[in-house]
Write a protein that holds these residues in place. Sequence first.
Motif, short mmCIF file in Angstrom:
data_model
loop_
_atom_site.label_atom_id
_atom_site.label_comp_id
_atom_site.label_asym_id
_atom_site.label_seq_id
_atom_site.Cartn_x
_atom_site.Cartn_y
_atom_site.Cartn_z
N ILE A 1 -50.76 10.69 31.34
CA ILE A 1 -51.00 10.81 29.91
C ILE A 1 -51.39 9.45 29.33
CG2 ILE A 1 -48.56 10.51 29.33
CD1 ILE A 1 -49.05 12.49 26.99
N THR B 1 -54.87 7.30 22.44
CA THR B 1 -55.76 6.36 21.79
C THR B 1 -54.91 5.39 20.96
OG1 THR B 1 -56.02 7.84 19.90
CG2 THR B 1 -57.67 8.00 21.66
N THR C 1 -55.15 11.09 19.34
CA THR C 1 -55.72 11.85 20.45
C THR C 1 -55.06 11.44 21.75
OG1 THR C 1 -57.83 11.90 19.28
CG2 THR C 1 -57.88 12.42 21.63
N LEU C 2 -54.77 12.45 22.58
CA LEU C 2 -54.18 12.22 23.90
C LEU C 2 -55.15 12.67 24.98
CD1 LEU C 2 -50.65 13.77 23.33
CD2 LEU C 2 -51.27 11.36 23.19
N ILE C 3 -55.04 12.03 26.13
CA ILE C 3 -55.74 12.48 27.33
C ILE C 3 -54.64 12.84 28.32
CG2 ILE C 3 -57.30 11.88 29.21
CD1 ILE C 3 -58.43 9.72 27.26
N VAL C 4 -54.63 14.10 28.72
CA VAL C 4 -53.62 14.60 29.66
C VAL C 4 -54.36 15.06 30.91
CG1 VAL C 4 -51.75 16.25 30.04
CG2 VAL C 4 -52.15 15.34 27.74
N THR C 5 -53.98 14.50 32.06
CA THR C 5 -54.63 14.89 33.31
C THR C 5 -53.73 15.82 34.10
OG1 THR C 5 -53.79 12.95 34.47
CG2 THR C 5 -55.95 12.76 33.46
N GLU D 1 -60.16 15.49 38.83
CA GLU D 1 -61.14 15.44 37.75
C GLU D 1 -60.88 16.45 36.63
OE1 GLU D 1 -63.36 12.95 37.74
OE2 GLU D 1 -62.59 12.35 39.67
N TRP E 1 -58.99 17.10 33.13
CA TRP E 1 -58.26 16.44 32.06
C TRP E 1 -58.53 17.17 30.74
CZ3 TRP E 1 -61.85 14.67 28.59
CH2 TRP E 1 -63.12 14.42 29.08
N GLU E 2 -57.66 16.97 29.80
CA GLU E 2 -57.77 17.60 28.48
C GLU E 2 -57.68 16.54 27.41
OE1 GLU E 2 -58.08 20.87 27.78
OE2 GLU E 2 -57.85 21.61 29.82
N LEU E 3 -58.52 16.62 26.40
CA LEU E 3 -58.39 15.83 25.18
C LEU E 3 -57.60 16.68 24.19
CD1 LEU E 3 -61.91 14.28 24.56
CD2 LEU E 3 -59.84 13.10 25.22
N ASP F 1 -55.72 16.87 20.35
CA ASP F 1 -55.41 16.36 19.02
C ASP F 1 -53.90 16.53 18.82
OD1 ASP F 1 -54.87 16.17 16.23
OD2 ASP F 1 -56.93 16.70 15.77
#
Length: 78
Positions: A36, A39, A44-48, A54, A56-58, A60
């Motif tokens: 995880i 920003t 905003t989060l990036i969760v893999t 490859e 991953w989810e962006l 809010d």
Amino acid sequence: MSPDSIRKQMHAEPFRPFDFHLADGRTLHVPHPDFIAATRSGRTLIVTDPERDENWELVDVFLILSAGPGKRPRTRAR
């Protein structure tokens, strides 16, 4: 959820796996802090997904309804 409450979970010592429950009905599992990132604003989060390369989810942060204890890994019977 607020960005501050999510940052606390991300940086908890010791880290405990958790799940995000999103407004669209999905659940995202965070098994380790390496999966995880946020920003600078925390909005905003990036969760893999550790099980899929490859993937991953962006996310809010304001679409996260709740966060709770994560799924426990299955143990094999001996």
